[in-house]
Design a protein around this motif. Structure first.
Motif, PDB file in Angstrom:
ATOM      1  N   GLN A   1       0.841  -1.192   0.000  1.00 55.39           N
ATOM      2  CA  GLN A   1       0.000   0.000   0.000  1.00 55.39           C
ATOM      3  C   GLN A   1       0.872   1.236   0.000  1.00 55.39           C
ATOM      4  O   GLN A   1       1.999   1.209   0.497  1.00 55.39           O
ATOM      5  N   HIS A   2       0.336   2.332  -0.518  1.00 55.13           N
ATOM      6  CA  HIS A   2       1.058   3.599  -0.460  1.00 55.13           C
ATOM      7  C   HIS A   2       0.713   4.297   0.852  1.00 55.13           C
ATOM      8  O   HIS A   2      -0.214   3.901   1.563  1.00 55.13           O
ATOM      9  N   GLY A   3       1.504   5.310   1.180  1.00 55.28           N
ATOM     10  CA  GLY A   3       1.382   5.971   2.475  1.00 55.28           C
ATOM     11  C   GLY A   3      -0.006   6.442   2.825  1.00 55.28           C
ATOM     12  O   GLY A   3      -0.505   6.200   3.926  1.00 55.28           O
ATOM     13  N   TRP A   4      -0.656   7.131   1.895  1.00 49.89           N
ATOM     14  CA  TRP A   4      -2.000   7.658   2.170  1.00 49.89           C
ATOM     15  C   TRP A   4      -2.963   6.507   2.469  1.00 49.89           C
ATOM     16  O   TRP A   4      -3.785   6.589   3.382  1.00 49.89           O
TER      17      TRP A   4
ATOM     18  N   ALA B   1      10.184  -0.526  -0.781  1.00 49.06           N
ATOM     19  CA  ALA B   1       9.294   0.376  -1.509  1.00 49.06           C
ATOM     20  C   ALA B   1       9.545   0.262  -3.006  1.00 49.06           C
ATOM     21  O   ALA B   1      10.656  -0.030  -3.448  1.00 49.06           O
ATOM     22  N   ARG B   2       8.483   0.490  -3.749  1.00 49.44           N
ATOM     23  CA  ARG B   2       8.587   0.575  -5.205  1.00 49.44           C
ATOM     24  C   ARG B   2       7.577   1.606  -5.695  1.00 49.44           C
ATOM     25  O   ARG B   2       6.553   1.836  -5.060  1.00 49.44           O
ATOM     26  N   TRP B   3       7.895   2.215  -6.803  1.00 50.04           N
ATOM     27  CA  TRP B   3       6.995   3.214  -7.373  1.00 50.04           C
ATOM     28  C   TRP B   3       5.925   2.527  -8.204  1.00 50.04           C
ATOM     29  O   TRP B   3       6.184   1.538  -8.877  1.00 50.04           O
ATOM     30  N   GLY B   4       4.710   3.052  -8.121  1.00 47.74           N
ATOM     31  CA  GLY B   4       3.592   2.517  -8.890  1.00 47.74           C
ATOM     32  C   GLY B   4       2.574   3.614  -9.134  1.00 47.74           C
ATOM     33  O   GLY B   4       2.813   4.787  -8.829  1.00 47.74           O
ATOM     34  N   THR B   5       1.432   3.223  -9.663  1.00 49.15           N
ATOM     35  CA  THR B   5       0.354   4.169  -9.949  1.00 49.15           C
ATOM     36  C   THR B   5      -0.813   3.869  -9.019  1.00 49.15           C
ATOM     37  O   THR B   5      -1.257   2.726  -8.916  1.00 49.15           O
TER      38      THR B   5
ATOM     39  N   ASP C   1      -4.806   4.370  -7.385  1.00 46.15           N
ATOM     40  CA  ASP C   1      -6.149   4.240  -7.955  1.00 46.15           C
ATOM     41  C   ASP C   1      -6.596   5.493  -8.689  1.00 46.15           C
ATOM     42  O   ASP C   1      -7.368   5.410  -9.638  1.00 46.15           O
ATOM     43  N   ASN C   2      -6.120   6.648  -8.224  1.00 46.33           N
ATOM     44  CA  ASN C   2      -6.513   7.895  -8.888  1.00 46.33           C
ATOM     45  C   ASN C   2      -5.478   8.330  -9.931  1.00 46.33           C
ATOM     46  O   ASN C   2      -5.391   9.496 -10.277  1.00 46.33           O
ATOM     47  N   ASN C   3      -4.707   7.363 -10.401  1.00 46.17           N
ATOM     48  CA  ASN C   3      -3.769   7.556 -11.513  1.00 46.17           C
ATOM     49  C   ASN C   3      -2.604   8.487 -11.186  1.00 46.17           C
ATOM     50  O   ASN C   3      -2.109   9.182 -12.069  1.00 46.17           O
ATOM     51  N   ARG C   4      -2.187   8.503  -9.944  1.00 48.49           N
ATOM     52  CA  ARG C   4      -1.026   9.297  -9.539  1.00 48.49           C
ATOM     53  C   ARG C   4       0.135   8.380  -9.213  1.00 48.49           C
ATOM     54  O   ARG C   4      -0.052   7.245  -8.794  1.00 48.49           O
ATOM     55  N   ARG C   5       1.326   8.913  -9.383  1.00 46.77           N
ATOM     56  CA  ARG C   5       2.526   8.175  -9.039  1.00 46.77           C
ATOM     57  C   ARG C   5       2.623   8.096  -7.511  1.00 46.77           C
ATOM     58  O   ARG C   5       2.483   9.106  -6.820  1.00 46.77           O
ATOM     59  N   ALA C   6       2.847   6.896  -6.989  1.00 47.57           N
ATOM     60  CA  ALA C   6       2.892   6.714  -5.535  1.00 47.57           C
ATOM     61  C   ALA C   6       3.914   5.644  -5.195  1.00 47.57           C
ATOM     62  O   ALA C   6       4.167   4.728  -5.975  1.00 47.57           O
ATOM     63  N   LYS C   7       4.481   5.767  -4.018  1.00 44.09           N
ATOM     64  CA  LYS C   7       5.433   4.783  -3.520  1.00 44.09           C
ATOM     65  C   LYS C   7       4.657   3.744  -2.714  1.00 44.09           C
ATOM     66  O   LYS C   7       3.969   4.080  -1.753  1.00 44.09           O
ATOM     67  N   TYR C   8       4.769   2.488  -3.133  1.00 43.59           N
ATOM     68  CA  TYR C   8       4.083   1.388  -2.473  1.00 43.59           C
ATOM     69  C   TYR C   8       5.056   0.659  -1.558  1.00 43.59           C
ATOM     70  O   TYR C   8       6.176   0.355  -1.957  1.00 43.59           O
ATOM     71  N   TYR C   9       4.595   0.367  -0.354  1.00 40.73           N
ATOM     72  CA  TYR C   9       5.423  -0.293   0.652  1.00 40.73           C
ATOM     73  C   TYR C   9       4.913  -1.705   0.869  1.00 40.73           C
ATOM     74  O   TYR C   9       3.711  -1.947   0.923  1.00 40.73           O
ATOM     75  N   GLU C  10       5.848  -2.644   1.007  1.00 39.12           N
ATOM     76  CA  GLU C  10       5.485  -4.028   1.283  1.00 39.12           C
ATOM     77  C   GLU C  10       6.459  -4.628   2.280  1.00 39.12           C
ATOM     78  O   GLU C  10       7.592  -4.176   2.417  1.00 39.12           O
ATOM     79  N   LEU C  11       5.994  -5.666   2.973  1.00 35.12           N
ATOM     80  CA  LEU C  11       6.824  -6.340   3.965  1.00 35.12           C
ATOM     81  C   LEU C  11       7.929  -7.149   3.298  1.00 35.12           C
ATOM     82  O   LEU C  11       7.717  -7.751   2.249  1.00 35.12           O
TER      83      LEU C  11
END
Length: 110
Positions: A26-29, A65-69, A71-81
């Motif tokens: 998931q991304h931070g927000w 972390a990895r960069w992805g898109t 749901d609202n089509n914005r670039r976001a950093k996704y975090y995973e265990l």
């Protein structure tokens, strides 16, 4: 306790973040919103606390972390265990449950 916000005990935010991303990245927000939702609006994690915690967990090797898109089509950093993070989540969950049980026993008998 409707809508009453609680301060998190020291170190609890790390555990909550690890638990929140245990099922999927998931991304931070989204992490912040999920914690707010699950806690029935009791926990409000501010960006000034969330992002430093995410960076700290990343430095410890518990998340990556990895960069992805989003749901609202914005670039976001996704975090995973990471594997190390999953082990840490298990250890912290066990410790938290033992502590909560001990405190409950004291509150019930003292």
């Amino acid at each position: 306790m409707d809508r009453e916000r609680l301060d998190l005990p020291q170190g609890t935010l790390d555990l909550l973040i690890l638990k929140t991303i245990a099922l999927e990245p998931q991304h931070g927000w989204a992490i912040s919103e999920r914690l707010h939702q699950i806690s029935r609006a009791t926990l409000l994690i501010r960006q000034g606390s969330l992002y430093p915690a995410l960076h700290r967990l990343e430095r410890r090797g518990w998340i990556k972390a990895r960069w992805g898109t989003s749901d609202n089509n914005r670039r976001a950093k996704y975090y995973e265990l990471t594997r190390k993070g999953r082990a840490q989540l298990e250890a912290e969950t066990s410790a938290w449950r033992k502590l909560a049980a001990a405190i409950a026993r004291v509150l019930e008998t003292a």
